[in-house]
Scaffold this motif. Structure first.
Motif, PDB file in Angstrom:
ATOM      1  N   VAL A 125       0.853  -1.185   0.000  1.00  0.00           N
ATOM      2  CA  VAL A 125       0.000   0.000   0.000  1.00  0.00           C
ATOM      3  C   VAL A 125       0.889   1.235   0.000  1.00  0.00           C
ATOM      4  O   VAL A 125       1.621   1.488   0.969  1.00  0.00           O
ATOM      5  N   GLU A 126       0.807   2.010  -1.098  1.00  0.00           N
ATOM      6  CA  GLU A 126       1.588   3.248  -1.201  1.00  0.00           C
ATOM      7  C   GLU A 126       0.797   4.429  -0.641  1.00  0.00           C
ATOM      8  O   GLU A 126      -0.437   4.422  -0.666  1.00  0.00           O
ATOM      9  N   SER A 127       1.525   5.430  -0.198  1.00  0.00           N
ATOM     10  CA  SER A 127       0.913   6.683   0.246  1.00  0.00           C
ATOM     11  C   SER A 127       1.940   7.798   0.105  1.00  0.00           C
ATOM     12  O   SER A 127       3.125   7.536  -0.095  1.00  0.00           O
ATOM     13  N   SER A 140       2.878  -6.200   3.758  1.00  0.00           N
ATOM     14  CA  SER A 140       2.399  -7.219   4.696  1.00  0.00           C
ATOM     15  C   SER A 140       2.325  -8.549   3.975  1.00  0.00           C
ATOM     16  O   SER A 140       2.325  -8.603   2.743  1.00  0.00           O
ATOM     17  N   GLY A 141       2.280  -9.624   4.740  1.00  0.00           N
ATOM     18  CA  GLY A 141       2.079 -10.946   4.173  1.00  0.00           C
ATOM     19  C   GLY A 141       3.304 -11.823   4.096  1.00  0.00           C
ATOM     20  O   GLY A 141       3.188 -13.032   3.848  1.00  0.00           O
ATOM     21  N   ARG A 142       4.480 -11.254   4.267  1.00  0.00           N
ATOM     22  CA  ARG A 142       5.725 -12.018   4.204  1.00  0.00           C
ATOM     23  C   ARG A 142       6.753 -11.289   5.040  1.00  0.00           C
ATOM     24  O   ARG A 142       6.640 -10.086   5.253  1.00  0.00           O
ATOM     25  N   THR A 143       7.781 -12.003   5.492  1.00  0.00           N
ATOM     26  CA  THR A 143       8.829 -11.357   6.277  1.00  0.00           C
ATOM     27  C   THR A 143       9.529 -10.291   5.440  1.00  0.00           C
ATOM     28  O   THR A 143      10.231 -10.593   4.474  1.00  0.00           O
ATOM     29  N   PHE A 144       9.314  -9.030   5.795  1.00  0.00           N
ATOM     30  CA  PHE A 144       9.744  -7.901   4.965  1.00  0.00           C
ATOM     31  C   PHE A 144      11.249  -7.893   4.731  1.00  0.00           C
ATOM     32  O   PHE A 144      11.726  -7.520   3.666  1.00  0.00           O
ATOM     33  N   SER A 145      12.010  -8.312   5.723  1.00  0.00           N
ATOM     34  CA  SER A 145      13.466  -8.252   5.610  1.00  0.00           C
ATOM     35  C   SER A 145      14.045  -9.378   4.761  1.00  0.00           C
ATOM     36  O   SER A 145      15.271  -9.506   4.667  1.00  0.00           O
ATOM     37  N   PHE A 155      16.603  11.741  -5.522  1.00  0.00           N
ATOM     38  CA  PHE A 155      15.734  10.812  -4.809  1.00  0.00           C
ATOM     39  C   PHE A 155      16.581   9.903  -3.925  1.00  0.00           C
ATOM     40  O   PHE A 155      17.713   9.547  -4.278  1.00  0.00           O
ATOM     41  N   THR A 156      15.993   9.483  -2.802  1.00  0.00           N
ATOM     42  CA  THR A 156      16.658   8.549  -1.896  1.00  0.00           C
ATOM     43  C   THR A 156      15.674   7.465  -1.489  1.00  0.00           C
ATOM     44  O   THR A 156      14.587   7.767  -0.981  1.00  0.00           O
ATOM     45  N   ILE A 157      16.054   6.216  -1.700  1.00  0.00           N
ATOM     46  CA  ILE A 157      15.239   5.092  -1.262  1.00  0.00           C
ATOM     47  C   ILE A 157      15.799   4.590   0.064  1.00  0.00           C
ATOM     48  O   ILE A 157      17.016   4.550   0.270  1.00  0.00           O
ATOM     49  N   SER A 158      14.901   4.220   0.965  1.00  0.00           N
ATOM     50  CA  SER A 158      15.311   3.665   2.253  1.00  0.00           C
ATOM     51  C   SER A 158      14.234   2.700   2.722  1.00  0.00           C
ATOM     52  O   SER A 158      13.138   2.644   2.143  1.00  0.00           O
ATOM     53  N   ARG A 159      14.547   1.945   3.757  1.00  0.00           N
ATOM     54  CA  ARG A 159      13.558   1.010   4.289  1.00  0.00           C
ATOM     55  C   ARG A 159      13.719   0.898   5.789  1.00  0.00           C
ATOM     56  O   ARG A 159      14.816   1.069   6.329  1.00  0.00           O
ATOM     57  N   ASP A 160      12.613   0.592   6.433  1.00  0.00           N
ATOM     58  CA  ASP A 160      12.582   0.317   7.866  1.00  0.00           C
ATOM     59  C   ASP A 160      11.984  -1.073   8.023  1.00  0.00           C
ATOM     60  O   ASP A 160      10.761  -1.239   7.927  1.00  0.00           O
ATOM     61  N   ALA A 203      11.692  -2.933  10.562  1.00  0.00           N
ATOM     62  CA  ALA A 203      10.852  -3.084  11.756  1.00  0.00           C
ATOM     63  C   ALA A 203       9.420  -2.618  11.491  1.00  0.00           C
ATOM     64  O   ALA A 203       8.479  -3.112  12.124  1.00  0.00           O
ATOM     65  N   LYS A 204       9.272  -1.682  10.557  1.00  0.00           N
ATOM     66  CA  LYS A 204       7.937  -1.172  10.218  1.00  0.00           C
ATOM     67  C   LYS A 204       7.416  -1.750   8.902  1.00  0.00           C
ATOM     68  O   LYS A 204       6.341  -1.359   8.443  1.00  0.00           O
ATOM     69  N   SER A 205       8.192  -2.634   8.281  1.00  0.00           N
ATOM     70  CA  SER A 205       7.798  -3.243   6.998  1.00  0.00           C
ATOM     71  C   SER A 205       7.431  -2.170   5.979  1.00  0.00           C
ATOM     72  O   SER A 205       6.413  -2.287   5.269  1.00  0.00           O
ATOM     73  N   THR A 206       8.239  -1.160   5.904  1.00  0.00           N
ATOM     74  CA  THR A 206       7.936  -0.015   5.043  1.00  0.00           C
ATOM     75  C   THR A 206       9.176   0.408   4.258  1.00  0.00           C
ATOM     76  O   THR A 206      10.279   0.442   4.820  1.00  0.00           O
ATOM     77  N   VAL A 207       8.971   0.735   2.992  1.00  0.00           N
ATOM     78  CA  VAL A 207      10.024   1.312   2.164  1.00  0.00           C
ATOM     79  C   VAL A 207       9.596   2.734   1.802  1.00  0.00           C
ATOM     80  O   VAL A 207       8.405   3.010   1.637  1.00  0.00           O
TER      81      VAL A 207
END
Length: 124
Positions: free
Chosen positions: A5-7, A25-30, A68-73, A75-79
């Protein structure tokens, strides 16, 4: 299965900034890489940025490098996609993608799961 889900999209003036988020969601994000693509009206979906599962490696299209900079967390399952110095040609629907396996790609065919997209409009 992975649900994405993008926002964070919106209307911004040239030179401005936006930060997009993609919650997974739905799979281990890491356990898998993630990518951002964009699609302008009447054009194909093109690569913007990708990040490895650990966040230690990032890749960018030449058109966005330095802005642009891409990053991920994990622990929050978010990119995230931080977009600075936006230009009118950055106007598009932005999609995050996840592969069925562990590794992403600079090609859209390398991704099996997509979010619904978020519109980014940059006015001149």
């Amino acid at each position: 299965q992975v649900q994405l889900v993008e926002s964070g999209g919106g209307l911004v003036q040239a030179g401005g900034s936006l930060r997009l988020s993609c919650a997974a969601s739905g799979r281990t994000f890491s356990s898998y890489d993630m990518g951002w693509f964009r699609q302008a009206p009447g054009k194909e979906r093109v690569f913007v940025a990708a990040i490895s599962w650990s966040g230690s490696a990032t890749y960018y299209a030449d058109s966005v490098k330095g802005r642009f900079t891409i990053s991920r967390d994990n622990a929050k399952s978010t990119v995230y996609l931080q977009m600075n110095s936006l230009k009118p040609e950055d106007t598009a629907v932005y999609y995050c993608g996840a592969p069925k396996g562990a590794y992403g790609s600079v090609y859209s065919v390398g991704y099996d799961y997509w979010g619904q997209g978020t519109q980014v409009t940059v006015s001149s």
